[in-house]
Motif scaffolding. Sequence first.
Motif, PDB file in Angstrom:
ATOM      1  N   ASP A   6       0.730  -1.181  -0.125  1.00 51.69           N
ATOM      2  CA  ASP A   6       0.057  -0.080  -0.035  1.00 51.69           C
ATOM      3  C   ASP A   6       1.130   1.408  -0.056  1.00 51.69           C
ATOM      4  O   ASP A   6       0.517   2.448   0.241  1.00 51.69           O
ATOM      5  CB  ASP A   6      -0.942   0.044   1.309  1.00 51.69           C
ATOM      6  CG  ASP A   6      -1.896  -1.096   1.183  1.00 51.69           C
ATOM      7  OD1 ASP A   6      -2.399  -1.525   0.077  1.00 51.69           O
ATOM      8  OD2 ASP A   6      -2.195  -1.594   2.502  1.00 51.69           O
ATOM      9  N   GLY A   7       2.169   1.175  -0.145  1.00 53.67           N
ATOM     10  CA  GLY A   7       3.016   2.325  -0.197  1.00 53.67           C
ATOM     11  C   GLY A   7       4.317   2.435  -1.401  1.00 53.67           C
ATOM     12  O   GLY A   7       4.092   1.598  -2.176  1.00 53.67           O
ATOM     13  N   TRP A   8       5.233   3.006  -1.091  1.00 52.02           N
ATOM     14  CA  TRP A   8       6.004   3.447  -2.157  1.00 52.02           C
ATOM     15  C   TRP A   8       7.369   2.693  -1.465  1.00 52.02           C
ATOM     16  O   TRP A   8       7.631   2.557  -0.270  1.00 52.02           O
ATOM     17  CB  TRP A   8       6.409   4.547  -2.170  1.00 52.02           C
ATOM     18  CG  TRP A   8       5.281   5.347  -2.703  1.00 52.02           C
ATOM     19  CD1 TRP A   8       4.427   6.592  -2.236  1.00 52.02           C
ATOM     20  CD2 TRP A   8       4.669   5.043  -4.121  1.00 52.02           C
ATOM     21  NE1 TRP A   8       3.459   6.900  -2.835  1.00 52.02           N
ATOM     22  CE2 TRP A   8       3.574   6.170  -4.244  1.00 52.02           C
ATOM     23  CE3 TRP A   8       5.001   4.458  -5.352  1.00 52.02           C
ATOM     24  CZ2 TRP A   8       2.636   6.156  -5.263  1.00 52.02           C
ATOM     25  CZ3 TRP A   8       4.035   4.374  -6.494  1.00 52.02           C
ATOM     26  CH2 TRP A   8       2.896   5.398  -6.369  1.00 52.02           C
ATOM     27  N   ARG A   9       8.306   2.185  -2.117  1.00 49.30           N
ATOM     28  CA  ARG A   9       9.778   1.470  -1.708  1.00 49.30           C
ATOM     29  C   ARG A   9      10.929   2.744  -2.312  1.00 49.30           C
ATOM     30  O   ARG A   9      11.211   3.548  -1.575  1.00 49.30           O
ATOM     31  CB  ARG A   9       9.880   0.240  -2.349  1.00 49.30           C
ATOM     32  CG  ARG A   9      11.327  -0.401  -2.007  1.00 49.30           C
ATOM     33  CD  ARG A   9      11.433  -1.663  -2.560  1.00 49.30           C
ATOM     34  NE  ARG A   9      11.046  -1.861  -3.946  1.00 49.30           N
ATOM     35  CZ  ARG A   9      10.980  -2.959  -4.440  1.00 49.30           C
ATOM     36  NH1 ARG A   9      11.408  -4.052  -3.924  1.00 49.30           N
ATOM     37  NH2 ARG A   9      10.738  -3.036  -5.926  1.00 49.30           N
ATOM     38  N   GLY A  10      11.114   2.601  -3.398  1.00 48.30           N
ATOM     39  CA  GLY A  10      12.191   3.544  -3.881  1.00 48.30           C
ATOM     40  C   GLY A  10      13.358   3.177  -3.888  1.00 48.30           C
ATOM     41  O   GLY A  10      14.015   2.168  -3.209  1.00 48.30           O
TER      42      GLY A  10
END
Length: 305
Positions: A23-27
């Motif tokens: 549900d989020g970002w890694r990057g």
Amino acid sequence: MRTVRFVALGDSLTEGVGDPVGDGWRGWAALLADGLAERGVGAEEADGTTKSTESLEAPTSVEFTNLAVSGAQTREVLEQQTPAALALRPDVVSVVIGVNDTLRCTFDIHAVAERLDTVYAAFTERGAVLLTACLPDPGVTLNLPGALARPLARRQRAVNTVVHALSERYGAVHLHAAEGAWLMDRAMWSADRLHPGERGHRQLALRFHALLAEAGLATGTAPSPEPEFPDPTTSASLLWLATAGTGWVARRCTDLLPQLLRLAADEMRHRARGTSARLDLRTAAAVSSALAALSVGEQRQPDIA
């Protein structure tokens, strides 16, 4: 077991936008953190949660905290993210910022230079390894027409020149990410064409890792250039643009668009008169003035608690 504390500062690029996980970002910064230790990594997010894998053979572990926030400018990095990062006493800190400054009507290369100088000094005087990067021109990645792209390119070159100069001054591990064939590969970019996709984030992590490994500062396995997840489908990309993407466009239309149109009109006026070189000279003079205004000899004493 020795623990390396890695803290990432910046905007949506470092937050990980374009590289969704769950549900989020890694990057790129999270991918890089995995390669700083030989085995086992503890990854601490900004909300305080910690994820870790352990190995009996692990000589080091990494605590990773991502303080980057979408939309952040150099002001937010100086006033909000830097004090929070200093409190964590990082061994390695990344400061990758500047694109959002170029996209605002308040753009001032003197202010950008002063803020970055203060931020870099705050970390390096405490012995942290500083990671910086120059960034590609957003006009090119967005595929804007020439009259719109040139003013943004001029601003981004100004920021990159400042980052280059200050990175050298403070002995930063600096990544030249403003150019290269991989930047023109559409597969490296997300649907909005402004943020890298997973492949692009992996390239940034891989290139930072190579620089750190060369300096003996990264002992773990380099991030893989191959994506872990399938590329998003066209329908998924369109859905993202129709939801999260439209919010970004709406916010920029009230700030960037009027300023960009003014800059484009000025650009076309100078081109019609054959005086476009004056715009480049004006920007070069502003950059020189901004750098000259900073202390030349000893590093500045940062005014951050």
